[in-house]
Write a protein that holds these residues in place. Structure first.
Motif, short mmCIF file in Angstrom:
data_model
loop_
_atom_site.label_atom_id
_atom_site.label_comp_id
_atom_site.label_asym_id
_atom_site.label_seq_id
_atom_site.Cartn_x
_atom_site.Cartn_y
_atom_site.Cartn_z
N SER A 154 -20.89 -32.15 9.50
CA SER A 154 -20.35 -33.39 10.08
C SER A 154 -20.32 -34.47 9.01
O SER A 154 -21.18 -34.51 8.13
CB SER A 154 -21.22 -33.85 11.25
N TYR A 155 -19.34 -35.33 9.08
CA TYR A 155 -19.26 -36.46 8.15
C TYR A 155 -20.27 -37.55 8.51
O TYR A 155 -20.54 -38.42 7.70
CB TYR A 155 -17.86 -37.06 8.17
N TYR A 156 -20.80 -37.49 9.73
CA TYR A 156 -21.65 -38.59 10.21
C TYR A 156 -23.00 -38.07 10.69
O TYR A 156 -23.07 -37.08 11.42
CB TYR A 156 -20.94 -39.34 11.34
N TYR A 157 -24.06 -38.79 10.28
CA TYR A 157 -25.42 -38.38 10.66
C TYR A 157 -26.35 -39.57 10.45
O TYR A 157 -26.08 -40.45 9.62
CB TYR A 157 -25.86 -37.20 9.77
N ALA A 179 -21.62 -44.12 16.47
CA ALA A 179 -21.82 -43.27 17.64
C ALA A 179 -21.79 -41.80 17.26
O ALA A 179 -22.58 -40.98 17.76
CB ALA A 179 -20.75 -43.57 18.68
N ALA A 180 -20.89 -41.44 16.34
CA ALA A 180 -20.79 -40.04 15.90
C ALA A 180 -22.08 -39.58 15.23
O ALA A 180 -22.52 -38.45 15.41
CB ALA A 180 -19.62 -39.88 14.95
N ALA A 181 -22.70 -40.47 14.45
CA ALA A 181 -23.96 -40.13 13.78
C ALA A 181 -25.08 -39.89 14.78
O ALA A 181 -25.87 -38.95 14.64
CB ALA A 181 -24.34 -41.24 12.81
N PHE A 182 -25.16 -40.74 15.80
CA PHE A 182 -26.19 -40.57 16.83
C PHE A 182 -25.99 -39.26 17.59
O PHE A 182 -26.96 -38.53 17.86
CB PHE A 182 -26.17 -41.75 17.81
N HIS A 195 -22.44 -44.40 5.90
CA HIS A 195 -21.42 -45.40 5.60
C HIS A 195 -21.95 -46.82 5.78
O HIS A 195 -21.45 -47.76 5.17
CB HIS A 195 -20.20 -45.20 6.51
N LYS A 196 -22.97 -46.97 6.64
CA LYS A 196 -23.45 -48.31 6.99
C LYS A 196 -24.97 -48.45 6.86
O LYS A 196 -25.56 -49.29 7.49
CB LYS A 196 -23.01 -48.66 8.42
N SER A 197 -25.57 -47.62 6.07
CA SER A 197 -27.02 -47.69 5.87
C SER A 197 -27.38 -47.11 4.51
O SER A 197 -26.75 -46.15 4.06
CB SER A 197 -27.75 -46.92 6.97
N GLU A 198 -28.38 -47.69 3.86
CA GLU A 198 -28.82 -47.20 2.55
C GLU A 198 -30.17 -46.50 2.63
O GLU A 198 -30.70 -46.04 1.64
CB GLU A 198 -28.91 -48.37 1.57
N ASN A 199 -30.73 -46.43 3.83
CA ASN A 199 -32.04 -45.81 4.02
C ASN A 199 -31.87 -44.29 4.20
O ASN A 199 -31.76 -43.79 5.30
CB ASN A 199 -32.72 -46.41 5.26
N VAL A 200 -31.81 -43.56 3.06
CA VAL A 200 -31.49 -42.15 3.14
C VAL A 200 -32.14 -41.39 1.99
O VAL A 200 -32.34 -41.93 0.90
CB VAL A 200 -29.96 -41.94 3.12
N GLN A 201 -32.46 -40.13 2.24
CA GLN A 201 -32.98 -39.25 1.21
C GLN A 201 -31.91 -38.24 0.81
O GLN A 201 -30.99 -37.95 1.58
CB GLN A 201 -34.21 -38.51 1.72
N ILE A 237 -23.68 -18.87 13.36
CA ILE A 237 -22.56 -19.68 13.83
C ILE A 237 -22.32 -20.83 12.86
O ILE A 237 -23.27 -21.44 12.37
CB ILE A 237 -22.83 -20.25 15.24
N ILE A 238 -21.05 -21.10 12.59
CA ILE A 238 -20.66 -22.29 11.83
C ILE A 238 -20.13 -23.30 12.83
O ILE A 238 -19.17 -23.03 13.55
CB ILE A 238 -19.57 -21.95 10.79
N TYR A 239 -20.77 -24.46 12.89
CA TYR A 239 -20.42 -25.49 13.88
C TYR A 239 -19.95 -26.72 13.13
O TYR A 239 -20.69 -27.30 12.34
CB TYR A 239 -21.64 -25.81 14.74
N ILE A 240 -18.70 -27.13 13.36
CA ILE A 240 -18.15 -28.29 12.68
C ILE A 240 -17.77 -29.36 13.70
O ILE A 240 -17.27 -29.07 14.78
CB ILE A 240 -16.94 -27.94 11.80
N SER A 241 -18.03 -30.62 13.33
CA SER A 241 -17.76 -31.75 14.22
C SER A 241 -16.66 -32.62 13.63
O SER A 241 -16.75 -33.06 12.48
CB SER A 241 -19.04 -32.56 14.44
N SER A 242 -15.62 -32.87 14.41
CA SER A 242 -14.52 -33.72 13.95
C SER A 242 -14.32 -34.86 14.95
O SER A 242 -14.74 -34.76 16.10
CB SER A 242 -13.23 -32.89 13.85
N PRO A 243 -13.66 -35.96 14.53
CA PRO A 243 -12.91 -36.14 13.29
C PRO A 243 -13.82 -36.51 12.13
O PRO A 243 -15.00 -36.78 12.36
CB PRO A 243 -11.96 -37.28 13.65
#
Length: 214
Positions: A7-10, A16-19, A43-49, A102-108
């Motif tokens: 997924s592009y969002y997490y 909403a997509a990240a949640f 995209h909207k947060s810098e708190n990441v590893q 299984i390969i699971y992909i989330s769009s858009p």
């Protein structure tokens, strides 16, 4: 079961997509699924590893090429930069003995389907596509694409191609399911973004006296 989730969002991205993606992955993990996630930097947060391993979840993040200016071409380059890196990481895991069931992909965006299709045939695994928005029409609504143009027509062709090559599909509403049925003749799972009003009422009625009023 082993699941590769893309997924592009997490989280901790504030969308909403990240949640949705994070909650779904956590749900699978708690159910005992060995799940590996490939996603992007928020995209909207810098708190990441760079990489996270927690419980049954392994998380790998990919840096996308920055968007330089407006226009579909710039957004296309931005989205497509995810593809080679995500494929490379998946093959790396596979070469070390970890292959998903299984390969699971989330769009858009729908371009994540390119990664999904390539990995489906390379790893010889089933592909499940989650559709959270109809693309490319959502790109038109966002002003990224002109309806009726060449890019729109090519994107529409790929949309239908991806639907037909998926082994399973998930969408968020009955109207969306009816639209997808034009190009996909298998069963489609409808998973709403939240509980329906009727479900909330039934849940409230099933609670012990006094709980619903608190």
């Amino acid at each position: 079961m082993k699941v590769l989730f893309l997924s592009y969002y997490y989280k901790p991205d504030i969308t909403a997509a990240a949640f949705r993606s994070s909650d779904f992955v956590n749900y699978l993990s708690k159910a005992g699924t060995d799940i590996r996630v490939i996603t992007t930097y928020p995209h909207k947060s810098e708190n990441v590893q760079l990489e996270e391993v927690k419980d049954n979840i392994t998380l790998e993040r990919i840096a996308l090429r920055p968007v330089k200016g407006r226009g579909f071409k710039n957004f296309l380059i931005h989205y497509l930069s995810f593809i080679p890196k995500s494929i490379s990481q998946s093959i790396k895991w596979s070469s070390k003995g970890w292959k998903p069931d299984i390969i699971y992909i989330s769009s858009p965006p729908i371009f994540i389907g390119i990664t999904g299709i390539i990995l489906k045939y390379y790893l010889r695994r089933h592909l499940v596509l989650e559709v959270r928005d109809i693309w490319p029409d959502s790109a038109v609504a966002a002003g990224q694409l002109k309806k009726g143009g060449l890019a729109y027509k090519l994107a529409s062709l790929f949309e239908r191609f991806l639907y037909r090559r998926s082994n399973g599909m998930v969408c968020v509403s009955s109207p969306m399911r009816d639209y997808i049925k034009q190009y996909y003749n298998k069963s489609i799972c409808v998973a709403y973004n939240g509980p329906k009003k009727k479900q909330l009422q039934e849940q409230k009625q099933s609670q012990p006296p006094g709980i619903a009023e608190r």
